[in-house]
Design an enzyme around this catalytic site. Sequence first.
Site, PDB file in Angstrom:
ATOM      1  N   LYS A 172       0.858  -1.195   0.000  1.00  0.00           N
ATOM      2  CA  LYS A 172       0.000   0.000   0.000  1.00  0.00           C
ATOM      3  C   LYS A 172       0.890   1.239   0.000  1.00  0.00           C
ATOM      4  O   LYS A 172       1.513   1.579   1.001  1.00  0.00           O
ATOM      5  CB  LYS A 172      -0.915   0.058   1.213  1.00  0.00           C
ATOM      6  CG  LYS A 172      -1.995   1.156   1.073  1.00  0.00           C
ATOM      7  CD  LYS A 172      -2.522   1.666   2.399  1.00  0.00           C
ATOM      8  CE  LYS A 172      -1.767   2.839   2.939  1.00  0.00           C
ATOM      9  NZ  LYS A 172      -1.877   4.074   2.105  1.00  0.00           N
ATOM     10  N   GLU A 247       8.837   1.460  11.610  1.00  0.00           N
ATOM     11  CA  GLU A 247       9.755   2.596  11.599  1.00  0.00           C
ATOM     12  C   GLU A 247       8.889   3.842  11.748  1.00  0.00           C
ATOM     13  O   GLU A 247       8.192   4.243  10.812  1.00  0.00           O
ATOM     14  CB  GLU A 247      10.564   2.669  10.307  1.00  0.00           C
ATOM     15  CG  GLU A 247      11.566   3.815  10.336  1.00  0.00           C
ATOM     16  CD  GLU A 247      11.884   4.364   8.968  1.00  0.00           C
ATOM     17  OE1 GLU A 247      12.012   5.613   8.857  1.00  0.00           O
ATOM     18  OE2 GLU A 247      11.990   3.586   8.009  1.00  0.00           O
ATOM     19  N   CYS A 281      12.612  11.176   7.924  1.00  0.00           N
ATOM     20  CA  CYS A 281      12.466  10.768   9.325  1.00  0.00           C
ATOM     21  C   CYS A 281      13.774  10.885  10.091  1.00  0.00           C
ATOM     22  O   CYS A 281      13.759  10.930  11.324  1.00  0.00           O
ATOM     23  CB  CYS A 281      11.961   9.326   9.397  1.00  0.00           C
ATOM     24  SG  CYS A 281      10.259   9.125   8.836  1.00  0.00           S
ATOM     25  N   GLU A 378       8.608  16.840  15.401  1.00  0.00           N
ATOM     26  CA  GLU A 378       9.308  16.648  14.133  1.00  0.00           C
ATOM     27  C   GLU A 378       8.836  17.702  13.135  1.00  0.00           C
ATOM     28  O   GLU A 378       7.647  17.781  12.837  1.00  0.00           O
ATOM     29  CB  GLU A 378       9.012  15.236  13.615  1.00  0.00           C
ATOM     30  CG  GLU A 378       9.877  14.788  12.474  1.00  0.00           C
ATOM     31  CD  GLU A 378       9.645  13.321  12.133  1.00  0.00           C
ATOM     32  OE1 GLU A 378      10.562  12.701  11.586  1.00  0.00           O
ATOM     33  OE2 GLU A 378       8.544  12.803  12.414  1.00  0.00           O
TER      34      GLU A 378
END
Length: 474
Positions: A172, A247, A281, A378
């Site tokens: 996906k 992750e 990330c 973040e």
Amino acid sequence: METRNLINGVWRSPESGRTIAVDDPATGEILAEVPEATAADVRDAIVAAAAALPGWRARTADDRGAVLRRFAGLVSERSAELAELIAREGGKPIGEARGEVAYGRSFLAWAAEEATRVYGETVPSWHEGKRVLVLRQPVGVTASITPWNFPLAMITRKLGPALAAGCTQVVKPAPQTPLTALELGRLAVEAGVPAGVVNVVTAPGPDFAAAVFADARVRKVSFTGSTEVGRQLIERSAGNVTRLSLELGGHAPVIVFDDADLDAAVAGVLRAKFRNNGQSCIAANRIYVQRGIREEFTAAFDAAVGALRVGGTLSEAVDVGPLIDGAALRKVRAHVDDAVARGARLLRGGSPCGPGGRFFEPTVLDGVTDDMLIFNEETFGPVAALAAFDTEEEALRRANASPFGLAAYVFSRDLGRVVRAAEALEYGVVGVNDGAPSTGQAPFGGMKLSGYGREGGRYVMHEYLETKYVSLAL
């Protein structure tokens, strides 16, 4: 370009008839419409993957490796087209997009070799009439949920080892960047991957997760994305005790000690921060600079940021492209505004810019403190936030204060200090004098709220294999 879903080797339109528009973040131009697949479409893909599993896992490791080598070869042959596709749908500068294609190909090539290195064991028995055998077998049908910021590499990093181990997979992709995934599906078919072994379904996340975690045939899910969604997947996985690799979010600290090579530190931090427009990330989010080098580093770094060129992603001259969407732009601006309001100094940038409404100036903030949003969330954008520190102990304490633990960076020429820092940092990846530590041969993954499981190298193979013990009485 194929824009339908790949299910059981056939390109299919969705049951719903609905589609998702994919645009170019640099211009807003609609590039294509892809299916808005339903849970029923996902279930069909799972059925196909389950039916294909016995034949694929029965093939020799050498056969599976040969298919993966052909797959990797096709990615190399079509690298120019793939890079342009990544740049256009994801907003990544074309030079970086080429780098992603090479990076993504490396996972397929490495997995092709690892297919032949899945070893079992014969363990010495304590009983003369028994033999102890340990077998390593494919876990079964797997699924991967991948992000938009690395639309090729995050798929191949999951798909390559799954196929090498003898598993089948339902992929996906993110709704912002599905075209690269569909093109990878086409190359997989061209490489000789049998029908049903690889399926690509462009379904909304909730529909995909509902179908996957409700089906006991899916034994493993690999996810790259936010910690918030990762928590939800952990809850969903309980029903069928589905294995997970996660992750999740990062909040990478950088520690620049006063004995660092200044030029190398500036170049390394620049790369760690502004790669993919800061949308990574493992992007540097908190840059701690020791006070003895602070002024010199800040001046050199600010000048380097000032030389970055902003513009359309297909231009060879561009270093920083657009952010993925309006929400991303708003978050970046909120972090800058909060820092300035709380006393940080804006050395450069700080505002949206350019055409299309999704560009943000490469920005440098100095005097950032630990209570500001940018040091706690973040950012995912082209904003570098700098703070000073005095001692090694202080730097490590502040770096580890985050609940996240994906990546960290250290710049120093003191070997003892480097070893102490690398061992003390609570992060799954540590770059030492290296602003780009990711590589296909090494394990990649996080600690704490950044998830669990590893991808890359030989380590990822364990994620797709079951260990079976056989006690053999003679």
